[in-house]
Design an enzyme around this catalytic site. Structure first.
Site, PDB file in Angstrom:
ATOM      1  N   CYS A  46     110.157   5.922  13.329  1.00  0.00           N
ATOM      2  CA  CYS A  46     109.429   5.429  12.929  1.00  0.00           C
ATOM      3  C   CYS A  46     108.820   5.519  11.584  1.00  0.00           C
ATOM      4  O   CYS A  46     108.528   4.632  10.890  1.00  0.00           O
ATOM      5  CB  CYS A  46     108.536   5.374  13.481  1.00  0.00           C
ATOM      6  SG  CYS A  46     107.697   7.329  13.712  1.00  0.00           S
TER       7      CYS A  46
ATOM      8  N   HIS B 107     102.780   8.563  15.639  1.00  0.00           N
ATOM      9  CA  HIS B 107     103.826   6.729  15.511  1.00  0.00           C
ATOM     10  C   HIS B 107     102.951   6.288  14.095  1.00  0.00           C
ATOM     11  O   HIS B 107     102.098   6.306  14.033  1.00  0.00           O
ATOM     12  CB  HIS B 107     103.713   5.741  16.561  1.00  0.00           C
ATOM     13  CG  HIS B 107     105.039   5.516  16.814  1.00  0.00           C
ATOM     14  ND1 HIS B 107     106.043   5.067  16.616  1.00  0.00           N
ATOM     15  CD2 HIS B 107     104.878   3.435  16.488  1.00  0.00           C
ATOM     16  CE1 HIS B 107     107.071   3.511  17.071  1.00  0.00           C
ATOM     17  NE2 HIS B 107     105.382   3.215  17.012  1.00  0.00           N
TER      18      HIS B 107
ATOM     19  N   HIS C  43     108.241  -1.856  13.097  1.00  0.00           N
ATOM     20  CA  HIS C  43     108.037  -0.891  13.416  1.00  0.00           C
ATOM     21  C   HIS C  43     109.703  -0.491  13.786  1.00  0.00           C
ATOM     22  O   HIS C  43     110.200  -0.842  14.751  1.00  0.00           O
ATOM     23  CB  HIS C  43     107.324  -0.400  14.437  1.00  0.00           C
ATOM     24  CG  HIS C  43     106.754  -0.383  15.569  1.00  0.00           C
ATOM     25  ND1 HIS C  43     106.648   0.054  16.995  1.00  0.00           N
ATOM     26  CD2 HIS C  43     107.730  -1.858  16.579  1.00  0.00           C
ATOM     27  CE1 HIS C  43     106.488  -0.001  17.563  1.00  0.00           C
ATOM     28  NE2 HIS C  43     107.622  -1.496  17.297  1.00  0.00           N
TER      29      HIS C  43
END
Length: 358
Positions: free
Chosen positions: A272, A320, A332
């Site tokens: 990510c 994240h 993402h």
């Protein structure tokens, strides 16, 4: 050329499908997640747990793997920085030793010159001179010589002190390097354990259950996005991307369809924060490598001021990150086993929004 066209067609299809998911029928672009269709009848539960609980367990394991991945990436970045610093110190040590050799040679030359003059110090030679002009001229040279000798000794002392400091700093850098190596190994082990546990849970599901699992993920994201939008979160969000922000978004969305892989920074796969950091690097701005460091070091902005290119940090532990692309959507790299995709910006708990080009 044909393969390039096929890849572009596939990427366009992925983008269209993702946009269809982000935008609910009958609503303005990006205002909600489209609810996935429900199956005609629920599938039987795998083992003693419901499929929904299995989904939550798998999601939590991957989230923990994401936290460990962040720790691994940070340790890796610090290890690289320490290694580069050690090389820099080594070069300074070499230069310092060469300088000391030069200074010692100069001191030796002065000693040899004194020996050739009969061993008398310059002051004594000056006192024995019978020529007044020679005496005055010699006095000036004597003062110059004394200053040069003093400067030489001072420089030699400074250089030796620098070498001692370099040695101490190098020792500390090596210690930190080893600590980071241990952190990396620990984090790597945790990542592998969490991913293995999640994969084992998923491997026990039948093909229909796996398909239903994906649908449950989409439904959970839809519920979260809908609740987020219903709260009025997007009411005043209408920021325009900067030129750098546009380039970052273009890079990130061009990676859609590529797989997530922990620790990866492209070009074939990303995690990510690998995706967000490389997207902004492509836009001409270097940002921290991990989501936690992106949160810590980049300027925070209010949600209402969010604009395309900004980074959305998710979960309390900042494990994240996604990039806002506009219309309530973000791009993402979700987790192992999934590809880079568009999703609702509110489909996960938002911790903060940060801006690389503040």
């Amino acid at each position: 050329m044909g393969s390039v066209k096929r890849r572009r067609g596939a990427s366009s299809l992925v983008l269209l499908c993702a946009l269809a998911t982000v935008t609910a029928p009958g609503l303005a672009a990006g205002t909600a997640y489209a609810a996935p269709a429900s199956p005609a009848a629920p599938l039987p539960e795998p083992g003693s747990k419901s499929l929904e609980q299995v989904r939550k367990d798998i999601e939590e394991l991957y989230r923990q793997a994401g936290t460990a991945t962040d720790a691994y990436n940070l340790a890796e970045a610090e290890t690289k920085a320490q290694s580069e610093k050690i090389v820099e110190i080594a070069n300074l040590v070499v230069a310092g030793k060469e300088r000391i050799t030069t200074l010692k040679n100069r001191a030796g030359a002065a000693a040899r010159a004194q020996y050739r003059s009969g061993g008398l110090p310059p002051g004594a030679q000056l006192a024995l001179s019978e020529d007044p002009n020679q005496f005055l001229d010699g006095a000036d040279r004597l003062r110059q010589g004394e200053k040069a000798t003093s400067d030489l000794l001072s420089e030699l002392d400074r250089t030796q002190t620098d070498l001692q400091r370099y040695a101490e700093e190098a020792g500390q850098r090596w210690k930190t390097l080893e600590e980071n190596r241990v952190k990396q190994e620990t984090s790597k082990k945790q990542i592998e354990e969490k991913i293995k546990a999640a994969e084992e849970l998923e491997s026990k599901l039948e093909a229909e259950e796996k398909a239903r699992l994906i649908q449950l993920e989409q439904e959970a994201q839809y519920r979260a996005q809908t609740a987020w939008l219903s709260s009025g979160a997007m009411k005043d969000v209408n920021g325009k991307a900067t030129d750098a922000g546009k380039r970052a978004v273009q890079f990130a969305t061009a990676q859609m369809g590529k797989p997530y892989r922990w620790g990866a920074v492209g070009p074939d796969s990303y995690d990510c924060s690998g995706l967000t950091s490389q997207a902004w690097r492509a836009a001409g701005r270097g940002i921290p490598r991990t989501s936690q460091e992106q949160l810590r070091l980049l300027p925070k902005v209010e949600l209402k001021d969010m604009r395309p290119g900004d980074l959305i940090i998710y979960f309390d532990d900042a494990s994240h990150v996604g990039m806002y692309v506009g219309d309530g959507a973000m791009v993402h790299a979700p987790r192992p086993g999934r590809n880079i995709t568009l999703a609702g910006a509110g489909s996960m708990p938002i911790k903060a929004v940060v801006r690389p080009d503040a």
